[in-house]
Design a protein around this motif. Structure first.
Motif, PDB file in Angstrom:
ATOM      1  N   GLU A  20      10.784   6.530  -9.053  1.00 51.41           N
ATOM      2  CA  GLU A  20      11.323   7.928  -9.483  1.00 51.41           C
ATOM      3  C   GLU A  20      10.645   9.017  -8.517  1.00 51.41           C
ATOM      4  O   GLU A  20      10.033   8.779  -7.510  1.00 51.41           O
ATOM      5  CB  GLU A  20      10.650   8.108 -10.928  1.00 51.41           C
ATOM      6  CG  GLU A  20      11.082   7.230 -12.063  1.00 51.41           C
ATOM      7  CD  GLU A  20      12.557   7.544 -12.267  1.00 51.41           C
ATOM      8  OE1 GLU A  20      13.233   8.363 -11.980  1.00 51.41           O
ATOM      9  OE2 GLU A  20      13.262   6.159 -12.652  1.00 51.41           O
ATOM     10  N   PRO A  21      11.010  10.161  -8.744  1.00 48.69           N
ATOM     11  CA  PRO A  21      10.605  11.240  -7.791  1.00 48.69           C
ATOM     12  C   PRO A  21       9.179  11.450  -8.017  1.00 48.69           C
ATOM     13  O   PRO A  21       8.575  11.389  -8.979  1.00 48.69           O
ATOM     14  CB  PRO A  21      11.191  12.539  -8.278  1.00 48.69           C
ATOM     15  CG  PRO A  21      12.770  11.857  -8.915  1.00 48.69           C
ATOM     16  CD  PRO A  21      12.133  10.870  -9.590  1.00 48.69           C
ATOM     17  N   GLY A  22       8.437  11.572  -6.820  1.00 47.34           N
ATOM     18  CA  GLY A  22       6.886  11.540  -6.531  1.00 47.34           C
ATOM     19  C   GLY A  22       6.229  10.435  -6.525  1.00 47.34           C
ATOM     20  O   GLY A  22       5.151  10.143  -6.360  1.00 47.34           O
ATOM     21  N   ASP A  23       7.100   8.983  -6.988  1.00 47.68           N
ATOM     22  CA  ASP A  23       6.479   7.681  -6.874  1.00 47.68           C
ATOM     23  C   ASP A  23       6.095   7.378  -5.342  1.00 47.68           C
ATOM     24  O   ASP A  23       6.962   7.717  -4.463  1.00 47.68           O
ATOM     25  CB  ASP A  23       7.236   6.811  -7.516  1.00 47.68           C
ATOM     26  CG  ASP A  23       7.261   6.936  -9.073  1.00 47.68           C
ATOM     27  OD1 ASP A  23       6.458   7.722  -9.650  1.00 47.68           O
ATOM     28  OD2 ASP A  23       8.364   6.228  -9.615  1.00 47.68           O
ATOM     29  N   ILE A  24       5.084   6.867  -5.050  1.00 48.03           N
ATOM     30  CA  ILE A  24       4.878   6.068  -3.767  1.00 48.03           C
ATOM     31  C   ILE A  24       4.750   4.747  -4.097  1.00 48.03           C
ATOM     32  O   ILE A  24       3.942   4.235  -4.831  1.00 48.03           O
ATOM     33  CB  ILE A  24       3.715   6.650  -3.149  1.00 48.03           C
ATOM     34  CG1 ILE A  24       3.941   8.070  -2.794  1.00 48.03           C
ATOM     35  CG2 ILE A  24       3.313   5.606  -1.961  1.00 48.03           C
ATOM     36  CD1 ILE A  24       2.807   8.795  -2.426  1.00 48.03           C
ATOM     37  N   ILE A  25       5.226   3.711  -3.411  1.00 47.26           N
ATOM     38  CA  ILE A  25       5.214   2.307  -3.440  1.00 47.26           C
ATOM     39  C   ILE A  25       4.633   1.694  -2.346  1.00 47.26           C
ATOM     40  O   ILE A  25       4.829   1.985  -1.078  1.00 47.26           O
ATOM     41  CB  ILE A  25       6.669   1.459  -3.520  1.00 47.26           C
ATOM     42  CG1 ILE A  25       7.621   2.076  -4.548  1.00 47.26           C
ATOM     43  CG2 ILE A  25       6.581   0.001  -3.682  1.00 47.26           C
ATOM     44  CD1 ILE A  25       6.870   1.966  -6.189  1.00 47.26           C
ATOM     45  N   PHE A  26       3.434   0.756  -2.560  1.00 49.75           N
ATOM     46  CA  PHE A  26       2.734   0.217  -1.367  1.00 49.75           C
ATOM     47  C   PHE A  26       3.160  -1.150  -1.301  1.00 49.75           C
ATOM     48  O   PHE A  26       2.993  -1.804  -2.469  1.00 49.75           O
ATOM     49  CB  PHE A  26       1.172   0.274  -1.485  1.00 49.75           C
ATOM     50  CG  PHE A  26       0.633  -0.566  -0.610  1.00 49.75           C
ATOM     51  CD1 PHE A  26       0.247   0.131   0.658  1.00 49.75           C
ATOM     52  CD2 PHE A  26      -0.245  -1.869  -0.997  1.00 49.75           C
ATOM     53  CE1 PHE A  26      -0.360  -0.812   1.641  1.00 49.75           C
ATOM     54  CE2 PHE A  26      -0.747  -2.571  -0.077  1.00 49.75           C
ATOM     55  CZ  PHE A  26      -1.078  -1.971   1.185  1.00 49.75           C
ATOM     56  N   VAL A  27       3.680  -1.680  -0.191  1.00 47.35           N
ATOM     57  CA  VAL A  27       4.114  -2.986   0.167  1.00 47.35           C
ATOM     58  C   VAL A  27       3.148  -3.547   0.988  1.00 47.35           C
ATOM     59  O   VAL A  27       3.096  -3.254   2.044  1.00 47.35           O
ATOM     60  CB  VAL A  27       5.761  -3.223   0.647  1.00 47.35           C
ATOM     61  CG1 VAL A  27       5.960  -4.621   0.682  1.00 47.35           C
ATOM     62  CG2 VAL A  27       6.538  -2.551  -0.266  1.00 47.35           C
ATOM     63  N   PRO A  28       2.350  -4.672   0.489  1.00 46.98           N
ATOM     64  CA  PRO A  28       1.421  -5.474   1.353  1.00 46.98           C
ATOM     65  C   PRO A  28       1.946  -5.825   2.622  1.00 46.98           C
ATOM     66  O   PRO A  28       3.178  -6.301   2.533  1.00 46.98           O
ATOM     67  CB  PRO A  28       0.710  -6.442   0.375  1.00 46.98           C
ATOM     68  CG  PRO A  28       0.944  -5.890  -0.976  1.00 46.98           C
ATOM     69  CD  PRO A  28       2.308  -5.357  -0.906  1.00 46.98           C
TER      70      PRO A  28
END
Length: 85
Positions: A20-28
């Protein structure tokens, strides 16, 4: 995605989410992933890095780049930068 994904068993399906807008996803580091933009107004940005935790894996991959002139240039520039630091 259209032909294979619908036929995967539930236990073989990847983690899936809607960002969603504003979300940040960290992918190891080392995790395979893909991004599907759901509209013409979405973008995906990525930042890759090498640190003491993934250096050996990254250096191994860099050494395996093949004999393409551009890849050799990248490998040599990377090694030169390590010597500089």
């Amino acid at each position: 995605f259209i032909e294979v994904y619908p036929h995967l068993a539930q236990e073989d399906r990847p983690i899936e989410l809607m960002q969603e807008p504003g979300d940040i996803i960290f992918v190891p580091s080392g995790w395979w992933h893909t991004v599907l933009n759901v509209s013409d107004t979405t973008i995906a940005l990525t930042q890759n890095w090498i640190d003491k935790y993934n250096f050996n894996m990254a250096w191994h991959d860099i050494q395996q780049v093949g004999e393409d002139e551009q890849k050799i240039k990248f490998r040599d520039q990377f090694l030169e930068r390590l010597r500089y630091v």
